[in-house]
Write an enzyme that holds these catalytic residues in place. Structure first.
Site, PDB file in Angstrom:
ATOM      1  N   LYS A   1      33.574  20.791  39.735  1.00 45.57           N
ATOM      2  CA  LYS A   1      32.791  21.998  40.014  1.00 45.57           C
ATOM      3  C   LYS A   1      31.651  22.186  39.016  1.00 45.57           C
ATOM      4  O   LYS A   1      30.987  23.218  39.004  1.00 45.57           O
ATOM      5  CB  LYS A   1      33.696  23.230  40.020  1.00 45.57           C
ATOM      6  CG  LYS A   1      34.662  23.223  41.198  1.00 45.57           C
ATOM      7  CD  LYS A   1      35.288  24.569  41.451  1.00 45.57           C
ATOM      8  CE  LYS A   1      36.343  24.448  42.529  1.00 45.57           C
ATOM      9  NZ  LYS A   1      37.517  23.646  42.126  1.00 45.57           N
TER      10      LYS A   1
ATOM     11  N   ASP B   1      44.741  23.954  35.458  1.00 46.39           N
ATOM     12  CA  ASP B   1      43.877  22.914  36.010  1.00 46.39           C
ATOM     13  C   ASP B   1      43.002  22.241  34.950  1.00 46.39           C
ATOM     14  O   ASP B   1      41.799  22.166  35.095  1.00 46.39           O
ATOM     15  CB  ASP B   1      43.008  23.587  37.102  1.00 46.39           C
ATOM     16  CG  ASP B   1      42.188  22.591  37.901  1.00 46.39           C
ATOM     17  OD1 ASP B   1      42.668  21.470  38.129  1.00 46.39           O
ATOM     18  OD2 ASP B   1      41.065  22.949  38.296  1.00 46.39           O
TER      19      ASP B   1
ATOM     20  N   ASN C   1      44.433  34.437  32.237  1.00 42.45           N
ATOM     21  CA  ASN C   1      43.707  33.891  33.380  1.00 42.45           C
ATOM     22  C   ASN C   1      44.652  33.766  34.554  1.00 42.45           C
ATOM     23  O   ASN C   1      45.631  33.009  34.515  1.00 42.45           O
ATOM     24  CB  ASN C   1      43.116  32.519  33.074  1.00 42.45           C
ATOM     25  CG  ASN C   1      42.304  31.993  34.259  1.00 42.45           C
ATOM     26  OD1 ASN C   1      41.229  32.501  34.540  1.00 42.45           O
ATOM     27  ND2 ASN C   1      42.842  31.015  34.971  1.00 42.45           N
ATOM     28  N   GLU C   2      44.367  34.552  35.589  1.00 41.87           N
ATOM     29  CA  GLU C   2      45.019  34.444  36.890  1.00 41.87           C
ATOM     30  C   GLU C   2      46.530  34.436  36.900  1.00 41.87           C
ATOM     31  O   GLU C   2      47.159  33.524  37.458  1.00 41.87           O
ATOM     32  CB  GLU C   2      44.486  33.211  37.616  1.00 41.87           C
ATOM     33  CG  GLU C   2      42.995  33.271  37.779  1.00 41.87           C
ATOM     34  CD  GLU C   2      42.444  32.188  38.672  1.00 41.87           C
ATOM     35  OE1 GLU C   2      42.999  31.088  38.659  1.00 41.87           O
ATOM     36  OE2 GLU C   2      41.482  32.459  39.376  1.00 41.87           O
TER      37      GLU C   2
ATOM     38  N   TYR D   1      36.927  32.364  45.347  1.00 43.58           N
ATOM     39  CA  TYR D   1      36.531  31.088  45.963  1.00 43.58           C
ATOM     40  C   TYR D   1      36.377  31.203  47.478  1.00 43.58           C
ATOM     41  O   TYR D   1      36.765  30.296  48.208  1.00 43.58           O
ATOM     42  CB  TYR D   1      37.552  30.007  45.586  1.00 43.58           C
ATOM     43  CG  TYR D   1      37.428  29.619  44.124  1.00 43.58           C
ATOM     44  CD1 TYR D   1      36.511  28.663  43.715  1.00 43.58           C
ATOM     45  CD2 TYR D   1      38.205  30.248  43.148  1.00 43.58           C
ATOM     46  CE1 TYR D   1      36.371  28.322  42.373  1.00 43.58           C
ATOM     47  CE2 TYR D   1      38.066  29.919  41.804  1.00 43.58           C
ATOM     48  CZ  TYR D   1      37.149  28.956  41.419  1.00 43.58           C
ATOM     49  OH  TYR D   1      37.004  28.621  40.095  1.00 43.58           O
TER      50      TYR D   1
ATOM     51  N   GLU E   1      34.711  33.402  37.704  1.00 48.08           N
ATOM     52  CA  GLU E   1      34.777  32.090  38.357  1.00 48.08           C
ATOM     53  C   GLU E   1      34.269  32.212  39.774  1.00 48.08           C
ATOM     54  O   GLU E   1      34.627  33.152  40.504  1.00 48.08           O
ATOM     55  CB  GLU E   1      36.227  31.560  38.418  1.00 48.08           C
ATOM     56  CG  GLU E   1      36.722  30.982  37.119  1.00 48.08           C
ATOM     57  CD  GLU E   1      38.077  30.287  37.239  1.00 48.08           C
ATOM     58  OE1 GLU E   1      38.407  29.811  38.346  1.00 48.08           O
ATOM     59  OE2 GLU E   1      38.788  30.217  36.233  1.00 48.08           O
TER      60      GLU E   1
HETATM   61  C1  CKU Z   1      39.635  26.664  39.102  1.00 48.58           C
HETATM   62  C2  CKU Z   1      43.758  30.147  41.054  1.00 48.58           C
HETATM   63  C3  CKU Z   1      42.382  29.667  40.768  1.00 48.58           C
HETATM   64  C4  CKU Z   1      42.302  28.956  39.432  1.00 48.58           C
HETATM   65  N1  CKU Z   1      40.980  28.769  38.861  1.00 48.58           N
HETATM   66  C5  CKU Z   1      41.265  28.433  37.477  1.00 48.58           C
HETATM   67  C6  CKU Z   1      40.568  27.234  36.911  1.00 48.58           C
HETATM   68  O1  CKU Z   1      41.233  26.752  35.778  1.00 48.58           O
HETATM   69  C7  CKU Z   1      40.450  26.134  37.957  1.00 48.58           C
HETATM   70  O2  CKU Z   1      39.847  24.978  37.406  1.00 48.58           O
HETATM   71  C8  CKU Z   1      40.311  27.852  39.735  1.00 48.58           C
HETATM   72  C9  CKU Z   1      39.394  25.563  40.159  1.00 48.58           C
HETATM   73  O3  CKU Z   1      38.384  24.870  40.090  1.00 48.58           O
HETATM   74  O4  CKU Z   1      40.238  25.408  41.023  1.00 48.58           O
END
Ligand code: CKU
Length: 597
Positions: free
Chosen positions: A574, A166, A415-416, A472, A510
């Protein structure tokens, strides 16, 4: 690449000359460059700033979104006197890959867009005339390189990047470039690790250098030498040391002197901080004292500049972070320019240093799909061995580059990714051992886990020295009208973790909501600033109930650019700060909370 990646340092034995400025540049959509000998020089080139990300400088979509090969060129003279020494070219990074030609001849190539590339050009340069460096670069994404994604060829014939992550696929020569002159016999690398006994610091050091006699000196800020040792490895002892503490940093100068027959032939100086890092039960300890992490996941991202290095942005970001009372950030989702770490060392910030292992889940909207458990058996694909090779290589390069920064207290190795299968465990078992072996300071290793990595499903978290969660609840799940359930679901998960009695610290790497500065609403709705504040307060409420939660890094420090999509309004919103680095409402909330933790 085996050249020394030590950050340039100028003194009587070493000299560097910046090559930043306007370079020649050319897109190569049909991949004809090499056939047409572009390596010998570019015809009909356009101008391009270095450092710079090319995308946001143009007014045409096909240039902004350009994916494929592209070329850079610079002509230069070698300063007088350099002919007696060795000459190198050093790039802070080439995103995502590059082949370097000097006066037409291939010198080296490098894979991975966020770590230094150094080439010895001594044999190819002409000291009496003009020289030409040409670089063939490429920014395509694939499932066997990092960060992970694919490259799509549109019906129109144009290639576009399809990131499984992202953030916008900014590319180019995005960091500083120097010509470096080093003595023929030189210092190549060093590492230090610290032990504290009572009021004495014991510094174990290792120097990698060409043949010669090595001496090291440790100096205080006023230049006073407090410890000296001889030999390529050894120990230094400092009584009543000034420790490097969080938000209260002290930096010594570590001076390495290489001599031959009592004549100095090379010298290298670097700042180091004396501090220890330990995980003790569920606490993260710096110098034996627990620290609660407060801060952000960040990006290298700014309007027009994209991911280009710029000291003013680094400075502004630190000032904003200090204003919020933060003490830590994660270099999500790739190692940043080296200058970020230098300022963090000075400011006493802690860094979770992350390798670009993002996108290990086949999805263009992983931020949505992850919550839904849309798995694709990523770690069972045939490209995995190749990816693992790249991943391991980049971990080694990141640790080699950043190992001496006191600010770097841990390594984030992913990451994830998908973590629920045995192949995922097998993959990461090896990845963790690469990192543990490479780090002389044996810092804690971790990685950021998404919502499907739960105590009963995730196979990877036992490898982590502390557990990092990206969550989230209240945004991607249980958002808006359903918000009541968000805290219930969140606490249900935390209770499952609590039951495991892991005796390890947990850090939220996060949590956050998109919001627009223009949107205010009572009662709150998603995308309003009020909603972001309520969401954050709910998270704080949960964090304060579980003593093993030892850190909160909000997503994200500032709004940032992403690929386009129906969930992204000119990027990810965000940010606690806008993309221009002005505070949103939530910034004041964080500032108040963090003042008192
Ligand atoms: C963030 C699977 C969630 C991914 N997480 C990573 C980050 O790079 C994204 O920007 C969520 C978002 O704001 O969705």
């Amino acid at each position: 690449m085996t050249e020394s990646v030590l950050y340039p340092c100028d003194n009587r034995y070493r000299e560097s000359k910046s090559l930043n400025g306007m370079w020649d540049f050319k897109f190569d959509p049909n991949g004809i460059g090499l056939k047409e000998n572009w390596n010998k020089g570019l015809n009909d080139a356009i101008k391009m700033p270095v450092p710079g990300s090319f995308s946001d400088l143009f007014t045409q979509k096909e240039k902004r979104d350009y994916t494929g090969d592209f070329w850079y060129e610079i002509d230069f003279y070698v300063p007088k006197g350099w002919e007696k020494n060795k000459t190198f070219i050093r790039f802070g990074s080439l995103t995502h890959r590059g082949i370097i030609y000097c006066n037409g001849k291939k010198i080296t190539e490098h894979e991975g867009g966020f770590l230094p590339v150094v080439a010895n050009i001594s044999e190819s340069i002409n000291v009496n005339g003009i020289n030409k460096i040409v670089i063939k670069m490429n920014n395509e994404l694939s499932e066997y390189t990092l960060p992970v994604g694919t490259t799509q060829v549109l019906k129109s014939g144009r290639k576009i990047a399809r990131p499984y992550f992202d953030f916008f696929n900014y590319s180019g020569i995005q960091r500083n470039v120097w010509l470096v002159s080093l003595p023929n016999k030189s210092i190549k690398d060093f590492d230090t690790s610290i032990k504290l006994n009572q009021n004495v610091a014991e510094i174990n050091y290792n120097i990698v250098a060409d043949d010669g006699d090595v001496k090291v000196e440790l100096c205080e800020t006023d230049g006073t030498i407090v410890a000296v040792s001889k030999g390529a490895s050894g120990k230094l002892f400092v009584k009543a040391p000034h420790l490097w503490n969080v938000k209260n940093a002290y930096l010594y100068t570590f001076k390495i002197i290489l001599s031959e027959k009592n004549i100095i032939i090379d010298q290298y100086e670097s700042k180091i901080g004396l501090r220890t890092v330990q995980i003790k039960n569920d606490k993260i300890c710096i110098n034996d004292k627990p620290v609660y992490l407060k801060g952000f996941g960040k990006h290298e991202d700014f309007d027009i500049l994209g991911k280009s290095f710029n000291w003013s942005i680094v400075k502004r970001d630190f000032e904003c972070m200090k204003w919020t009372n933060a003490n830590c950030f994660r270099t999500s989702h790739y190692p940043y320019a080296e200058e970020w770490y230098q300022l963090a060392d000075e400011e006493g910030f802690l860094i979770i240093d992350e390798v670009p292992a993002v996108g290990m889940m086949r999805s263009f909207q992983n931020f949505v799909d992850a919550g839904k458990g849309k798995f694709t058996n990523f770690f069972s694909t045939k490209t995995i061995p190749e990816l693992k090779k790249n991943h391991s290589q980049q971990i080694k390069e990141m640790i080699k580059r950043d190992k001496n920064h006191p600010s770097v207290f841990s390594w984030s190795l992913f990451n994830e990714p998908e973590t629920t299968s045995q192949p995922a465990y097998d993959y990461f078992k090896d990845i963790f051992s690469v990192a543990r072996k490479a780090d002389p300071q044996k810092r804690p290793c971790t990685g950021a886990l998404e919502k499907n990595s739960q105590p009963d499903t995730c196979k990877v978290y036992p490898l982590c020295d502390f557990i990092c969660l990206n969550r989230y609840y209240g945004w991607y799940i249980d958002g808006g009208e359903a918000v009541d359930d968000s805290q219930i679901e969140f606490e249900a998960e935390m209770n499952k973790w609590k039951k495991e009695k892991l005796n390890k610290p947990f850090v939220f790497t996060e949590f956050g909501t998109d919001n627009l500065v223009s949107e205010h609403k009572l009662p709150s709705i998603m995308w309003s600033q009020e909603y972001q504040n309520e969401y954050l307060k709910m998270y704080f409420d949960v964090f304060d109930k579980y003593p093993f939660i030892q850190g909160e890094l909000v997503w994200n420090f500032a709004d940032f650019q992403t690929s386009q999509g129906i969930r992204r309004v000119n990027g990810n919103k965000k940010g606690i700060f806008t993309r221009e680095r002005q505070p949103k409402e939530a910034a004041f909330l964080l500032k108040d909370r963090w003042e008192n933790i």
